[in-house]
Design a protein around this motif. Structure first.
Motif, PDB file in Angstrom:
ATOM      1  N   TYR A  55       0.810  -1.222   0.000  1.00 25.79           N
ATOM      2  CA  TYR A  55       0.000   0.000   0.000  1.00 25.79           C
ATOM      3  C   TYR A  55       0.843   1.272   0.000  1.00 25.79           C
ATOM      4  CZ  TYR A  55      -3.819  -3.190   0.893  1.00 25.79           C
ATOM      5  OH  TYR A  55      -4.734  -4.209   0.779  1.00 25.79           O
ATOM      6  N   GLU A  56       2.153   1.101  -0.042  1.00 26.70           N
ATOM      7  CA  GLU A  56       3.040   2.267  -0.119  1.00 26.70           C
ATOM      8  C   GLU A  56       2.900   2.921  -1.493  1.00 26.70           C
ATOM      9  OE1 GLU A  56       7.836   3.239   0.192  1.00 26.70           O
ATOM     10  OE2 GLU A  56       6.998   1.440   1.126  1.00 26.70           O
ATOM     11  N   ASN A  57       2.553   4.182  -1.477  1.00 27.91           N
ATOM     12  CA  ASN A  57       2.373   4.960  -2.715  1.00 27.91           C
ATOM     13  C   ASN A  57       1.317   4.364  -3.639  1.00 27.91           C
ATOM     14  OD1 ASN A  57       4.458   6.748  -1.927  1.00 27.91           O
ATOM     15  ND2 ASN A  57       6.005   5.361  -2.777  1.00 27.91           N
ATOM     16  N   ALA A  58       0.387   3.605  -3.084  1.00 26.78           N
ATOM     17  CA  ALA A  58      -0.688   3.025  -3.905  1.00 26.78           C
ATOM     18  C   ALA A  58      -1.824   4.032  -4.050  1.00 26.78           C
ATOM     19  CB  ALA A  58      -1.199   1.741  -3.260  1.00 26.78           C
ATOM     20  N   LEU A  97       8.834   1.727  11.013  1.00 27.89           N
ATOM     21  CA  LEU A  97       7.528   1.873  11.630  1.00 27.89           C
ATOM     22  C   LEU A  97       6.761   3.057  11.049  1.00 27.89           C
ATOM     23  CD1 LEU A  97       7.903   1.132  15.455  1.00 27.89           C
ATOM     24  CD2 LEU A  97       6.666  -0.181  13.743  1.00 27.89           C
ATOM     25  N   LYS A  98       7.479   4.143  10.829  1.00 32.05           N
ATOM     26  CA  LYS A  98       6.825   5.330  10.279  1.00 32.05           C
ATOM     27  C   LYS A  98       6.216   5.027   8.911  1.00 32.05           C
ATOM     28  CE  LYS A  98       7.749  10.088   8.809  1.00 32.05           C
ATOM     29  NZ  LYS A  98       8.759  11.172   8.747  1.00 32.05           N
ATOM     30  N   GLN A  99       7.003   4.360   8.053  1.00 33.73           N
ATOM     31  CA  GLN A  99       6.504   4.030   6.720  1.00 33.73           C
ATOM     32  C   GLN A  99       5.344   3.043   6.803  1.00 33.73           C
ATOM     33  OE1 GLN A  99       7.546   5.415   3.583  1.00 33.73           O
ATOM     34  NE2 GLN A  99       5.551   4.459   3.204  1.00 33.73           N
ATOM     35  N   ALA A 100       5.448   2.065   7.702  1.00 37.10           N
ATOM     36  CA  ALA A 100       4.369   1.099   7.861  1.00 37.10           C
ATOM     37  C   ALA A 100       3.085   1.785   8.320  1.00 37.10           C
ATOM     38  CB  ALA A 100       4.775   0.013   8.860  1.00 37.10           C
ATOM     39  N   PHE A 101       3.245   2.771   9.204  1.00 37.41           N
ATOM     40  CA  PHE A 101       2.082   3.518   9.674  1.00 37.41           C
ATOM     41  C   PHE A 101       1.455   4.329   8.539  1.00 37.41           C
ATOM     42  CE2 PHE A 101       0.180   7.361  11.582  1.00 37.41           C
ATOM     43  CZ  PHE A 101      -0.746   6.765  12.420  1.00 37.41           C
ATOM     44  N   ILE A 102       2.293   4.947   7.715  1.00 41.50           N
ATOM     45  CA  ILE A 102       1.794   5.695   6.556  1.00 41.50           C
ATOM     46  C   ILE A 102       1.081   4.752   5.590  1.00 41.50           C
ATOM     47  CG2 ILE A 102       2.501   7.027   4.534  1.00 41.50           C
ATOM     48  CD1 ILE A 102       4.754   8.217   6.248  1.00 41.50           C
ATOM     49  N   ASN A 103       1.652   3.554   5.396  1.00 45.94           N
ATOM     50  CA  ASN A 103       1.017   2.567   4.525  1.00 45.94           C
ATOM     51  C   ASN A 103      -0.349   2.162   5.076  1.00 45.94           C
ATOM     52  OD1 ASN A 103       3.394   2.684   3.084  1.00 45.94           O
ATOM     53  ND2 ASN A 103       4.175   0.735   3.841  1.00 45.94           N
ATOM     54  N   TRP A 104      -0.402   1.971   6.394  1.00 48.03           N
ATOM     55  CA  TRP A 104      -1.674   1.633   7.047  1.00 48.03           C
ATOM     56  C   TRP A 104      -2.687   2.750   6.831  1.00 48.03           C
ATOM     57  CZ3 TRP A 104      -3.894   4.459  11.091  1.00 48.03           C
ATOM     58  CH2 TRP A 104      -5.030   3.884  11.678  1.00 48.03           C
ATOM     59  N   SER A 105      -2.242   3.997   7.008  1.00 51.76           N
ATOM     60  CA  SER A 105      -3.138   5.134   6.823  1.00 51.76           C
ATOM     61  C   SER A 105      -3.627   5.222   5.374  1.00 51.76           C
ATOM     62  CB  SER A 105      -2.416   6.428   7.210  1.00 51.76           C
ATOM     63  OG  SER A 105      -3.270   7.540   7.120  1.00 51.76           O
ATOM     64  N   ASN A 106      -2.723   4.912   4.426  1.00 52.34           N
ATOM     65  CA  ASN A 106      -3.117   4.927   3.019  1.00 52.34           C
ATOM     66  C   ASN A 106      -4.142   3.831   2.730  1.00 52.34           C
ATOM     67  OD1 ASN A 106      -2.985   5.881   0.320  1.00 52.34           O
ATOM     68  ND2 ASN A 106      -1.601   4.213  -0.214  1.00 52.34           N
ATOM     69  N   LEU A 107      -3.943   2.670   3.323  1.00 51.34           N
ATOM     70  CA  LEU A 107      -4.910   1.586   3.184  1.00 51.34           C
ATOM     71  C   LEU A 107      -6.285   2.049   3.665  1.00 51.34           C
ATOM     72  CD1 LEU A 107      -4.453  -2.111   4.241  1.00 51.34           C
ATOM     73  CD2 LEU A 107      -6.344  -0.813   5.164  1.00 51.34           C
ATOM     74  N   MET A 108      -6.331   2.721   4.824  1.00 49.01           N
ATOM     75  CA  MET A 108      -7.589   3.216   5.364  1.00 49.01           C
ATOM     76  C   MET A 108      -8.240   4.220   4.407  1.00 49.01           C
ATOM     77  SD  MET A 108      -7.851   1.521   8.060  1.00 49.01           S
ATOM     78  CE  MET A 108      -6.901   0.653   9.284  1.00 49.01           C
ATOM     79  N   ASN A 109      -7.419   5.088   3.839  1.00 44.96           N
ATOM     80  CA  ASN A 109      -7.939   6.081   2.900  1.00 44.96           C
ATOM     81  C   ASN A 109      -8.547   5.420   1.665  1.00 44.96           C
ATOM     82  OD1 ASN A 109      -7.627   8.730   3.931  1.00 44.96           O
ATOM     83  ND2 ASN A 109      -5.408   8.573   3.691  1.00 44.96           N
ATOM     84  N   LEU A 110      -7.861   4.396   1.159  1.00 43.48           N
ATOM     85  CA  LEU A 110      -8.350   3.714  -0.038  1.00 43.48           C
ATOM     86  C   LEU A 110      -9.689   3.022   0.228  1.00 43.48           C
ATOM     87  CD1 LEU A 110      -5.020   2.163  -1.403  1.00 43.48           C
ATOM     88  CD2 LEU A 110      -6.256   4.137  -2.303  1.00 43.48           C
ATOM     89  N   TYR A 111      -9.834   2.413   1.404  1.00 39.68           N
ATOM     90  CA  TYR A 111     -11.106   1.791   1.738  1.00 39.68           C
ATOM     91  C   TYR A 111     -12.195   2.828   1.985  1.00 39.68           C
ATOM     92  CZ  TYR A 111     -10.025  -3.177   1.940  1.00 39.68           C
ATOM     93  OH  TYR A 111      -9.743  -4.472   1.599  1.00 39.68           O
ATOM     94  N   GLU A 136     -11.863   2.757  12.016  1.00 39.28           N
ATOM     95  CA  GLU A 136     -10.540   3.204  12.426  1.00 39.28           C
ATOM     96  C   GLU A 136     -10.080   4.430  11.644  1.00 39.28           C
ATOM     97  OE1 GLU A 136      -7.868   2.167  14.624  1.00 39.28           O
ATOM     98  OE2 GLU A 136      -9.630   1.460  15.690  1.00 39.28           O
ATOM     99  N   ARG A 137     -10.641   4.643  10.459  1.00 36.72           N
ATOM    100  CA  ARG A 137     -10.187   5.748   9.627  1.00 36.72           C
ATOM    101  C   ARG A 137     -10.582   7.102  10.202  1.00 36.72           C
ATOM    102  NH1 ARG A 137      -7.179   8.165   8.761  1.00 36.72           N
ATOM    103  NH2 ARG A 137      -6.744   9.496   6.994  1.00 36.72           N
ATOM    104  N   ASN A 138     -11.322   7.117  11.327  1.00 39.68           N
ATOM    105  CA  ASN A 138     -11.649   8.379  11.974  1.00 39.68           C
ATOM    106  C   ASN A 138     -10.399   9.054  12.512  1.00 39.68           C
ATOM    107  OD1 ASN A 138     -14.372   8.084  11.489  1.00 39.68           O
ATOM    108  ND2 ASN A 138     -14.713   6.888  13.364  1.00 39.68           N
ATOM    109  N   GLN A 139      -9.340   8.280  12.696  1.00 38.70           N
ATOM    110  CA  GLN A 139      -8.074   8.856  13.131  1.00 38.70           C
ATOM    111  C   GLN A 139      -7.492   9.706  12.003  1.00 38.70           C
ATOM    112  OE1 GLN A 139      -6.648   8.625  16.081  1.00 38.70           O
ATOM    113  NE2 GLN A 139      -8.099   7.185  17.001  1.00 38.70           N
ATOM    114  N   THR A 140      -6.879  10.814  12.339  1.00 39.76           N
ATOM    115  CA  THR A 140      -6.258  11.684  11.338  1.00 39.76           C
ATOM    116  C   THR A 140      -4.750  11.619  11.454  1.00 39.76           C
ATOM    117  OG1 THR A 140      -6.394  13.573  12.852  1.00 39.76           O
ATOM    118  CG2 THR A 140      -8.212  13.264  11.310  1.00 39.76           C
ATOM    119  N   LEU A 141      -4.097  11.762  10.339  1.00 37.90           N
ATOM    120  CA  LEU A 141      -2.645  11.720  10.292  1.00 37.90           C
ATOM    121  C   LEU A 141      -2.103  13.125  10.539  1.00 37.90           C
ATOM    122  CD1 LEU A 141      -0.228   9.860   9.682  1.00 37.90           C
ATOM    123  CD2 LEU A 141      -0.409  10.557   7.305  1.00 37.90           C
ATOM    124  N   ASN A 142      -1.405  13.346  11.641  1.00 39.06           N
ATOM    125  CA  ASN A 142      -0.873  14.667  11.948  1.00 39.06           C
ATOM    126  C   ASN A 142       0.545  14.565  12.475  1.00 39.06           C
ATOM    127  OD1 ASN A 142      -1.042  14.031  14.785  1.00 39.06           O
ATOM    128  ND2 ASN A 142      -3.246  14.406  14.632  1.00 39.06           N
TER     129      ASN A 142
END
Length: 519
Positions: A55-58, A97-111, A136-142
């Motif tokens: 999901y990195e850069n997906a 971990l940071k990249q994995a978290f960003i990937n997780w956040s991107n996954l949430m955005n895509l769904y 879970e996508r109610n969390q915001t990336l800040n």
């Protein structure tokens, strides 16, 4: 105190294990399609890459799903493997971990975008995992979140737990250990361990490292507040590599050095020993024999792993004796600096031919070769005639389809060794019996003695391409040999190249029956 479960890990790269979709990239459906293969081999843990990586850069959920499969495909894999007593263990890299978290956040955005594009999607019709994702996508990336590694870790672990995962492989855990005046502080690592156990008390935490720091590992195992369940050690594969010029020559296995780096870990199932790593080339090409003794060398390495009290791990294809990648030219390395590095080696007196051969054997690209399933196009890796990966050099003659039906193959020998652990007459000696003798002789022979009560089992293992003398035990019976077609009239006083034998104090021999077709 509960006895530590012995782990048998099968580590693989999803992208090159099996492709069902025809994308040329291995996928979850491909992994699931081979569930019967793992049943046959009896591994209880499968170590895979971080599932969030795709999901990195997906930008499209459909693109990810078409290549690797959907999250529901992954969940299906986890649940179905669990039914067979096999745990899937994704790898979480502390350094990423940071990249994995960003990937997780991107996954949430895509769904979330998928939900917005299809308002008719009824929440009542969603799976539990889909509901989790949308909520879970109610969390915001800040900025605060990006500065908090604990939050990263918590979200990633929660995600995997929702997928049904209960075994985690943690890479680069050393970053969580502080050192003060030659002493170690494990508090941060303990906090991460407790975080996982708080979320899932029955979870297994495997710490993976390529370091050989027995002093630190010993302290970690004795902590009153634990920080691990298992230590996955991959330092052995790097022993024969020259630090400054790793591609100057193949590098032979040095028995003395090998044993000195192994001996501390052979009596404790909390240590997971691996002879392979994705940092170097294939085991059979590096330390074994690609031609005359390929099968025998492979079986001897398998025999060594089974002989130890420790848990162990193998890389996919090692049970076949799969050798290095079929590298036809420098372009196969996909290395823009290849010519520059080659000239540097030439300046050190190493010819381009020597450099190319050594790199072909030692380069990590060999650990990303397609799993050899058959003699069909692309080694049976994909239903399509395309692949993003290389095939191994010997895939047409060394693949699962052929070796399943060859009783003398390393594949069937590996299955036979697993049967030893299930035989009621030998189980106690192998599971409870400690290694009571010195395991090494200077001529290159390794001797492992396992004994519990009156049952004795000896493993005599020649890991060299030369004959070696060995002690004789007239009162013991030969249970198995890496030389499948060799007849033994009596106990041999020497072992041929890569010949290994298993001796027992009685004549209880396990017979192989009902060989199944695994193609």
């Amino acid at each position: 105190m509960q006895e530590t479960k012995k782990l048998f890990i099968y580590e693989l790269k999803l992208q090159s294990f099996r492709d069902i979709s025809g994308s040329g990239i291995g996928d979850f459906a491909g992994l699931y399609s081979k569930i019967h293969y793992f049943e046959f081999l009896k591994f209880n843990t499968i170590c895979i890459d971080d599932v969030l990586k795709p999901y990195e850069n997906a930008f499209s959920l459909e693109d990810v799903n078409q290549k690797y499969g959907s999250l529901n495909d992954f969940v299906t894999c986890v649940l179905e493997f669990n039914k067979k007593g096999i745990e899937l263990s994704p790898t979480i890299d502390i350094k990423k971990l940071k990249q994995a978290f960003i990937n997780w956040s991107n996954l949430m955005n895509l769904y979330k975008r998928k939900k917005e594009e299809n308002p008719a999607l009824n929440v009542a019709d969603l799976t539990a995992l889909d509901t989790y994702i949308l909520n879970e996508r109610n969390q915001t990336l800040n900025i605060v979140e990006l500065a908090n590694s604990v939050l990263y870790f918590d979200k990633i672990i929660n995600f995997y737990l929702q997928c049904g995962v209960k075994t985690f492989t943690i890479l680069n855990f050393e970053d969580l250990i502080a050192t003060h005046n030659f002493t170690y502080d494990f508090h941060y690592l303990q906090d991460f361990y407790r975080m996982i156990k708080r979320l899932e008390p029955d979870a297994y935490v495997i710490l993976k490292t390529n370091k050989n720091n027995y002093k630190m590992f010993k302290q970690m195992l004795k902590l009153k507040i634990p920080c691990l369940d298992y230590l996955y050690l991959t330092h052995l594969p790097k022993l024969s590599l020259a630090k400054e010029l790793p591609f100057s020559k193949k590098g032979a296995l040095k028995p003395n050095l090998f044993f000195q780096n192994l001996r501390h870990y052979i009596n404790n199932p909390k240590f997971i020993i691996s002879l392979s790593s994705d940092e170097v080339g294939r085991l059979s090409s590096r330390w074994g024999d690609e031609k005359a003794f390929n099968f025998e060398a492979t079986k001897s390495f398998m025999c060594l792993l089974f002989s130890l009290k420790s848990s162990f791990a193998i890389y996919y294809g090692d049970e076949l004796g799969q050798i290095r990648a079929n590298i036809k030219g420098p372009s196969d390395f996909k290395d823009l600096n290849y010519n520059e590095e080659k000239r540097f080696y030439e300046s050190k007196g190493i010819s381009k031919e020597t450099y190319f051969l050594a790199r072909s054997i030692l380069d990590p690209i060999s650990q990303y070769t397609n799993m050899a399933w058959s003699a069909k196009t692309n080694s049976g890796f994909s239903v399509a005639n395309i692949s993003k990966n290389l095939n191994s050099l010997n895939w047409q003659k060394n693949n699962v389809n052929l070796l399943t039906n060859d009783l003398s193959s390393p594949l069937n020998f590996t299955s036979f060794l697993f049967e030893l652990f299930e035989d009621e007459n030998l189980k106690k000696a192998l599971n409870k019996g400690k290694i009571r003798t010195n395991c090494f002789f200077s001529n290159g022979l390794i001797k492992i003695k396992r004994q519990f009560e009156k049952t004795k089992i000896y493993f005599l293992i020649n890991l060299t391409n030369k004959p070696v003398r060995c002690p004789t035990y007239p009162k013991l019976k030969i249970l198995a040999s890496s030389y499948a077609h060799k007849m033994y009239a009596d106990m041999p006083n020497k072992l041929d190249p890569f010949e290994s034998i298993i001796l027992v104090s009685d004549d209880k021999v396990i017979k192989k029956e009902n060989i199944v077709n695994l193609s």
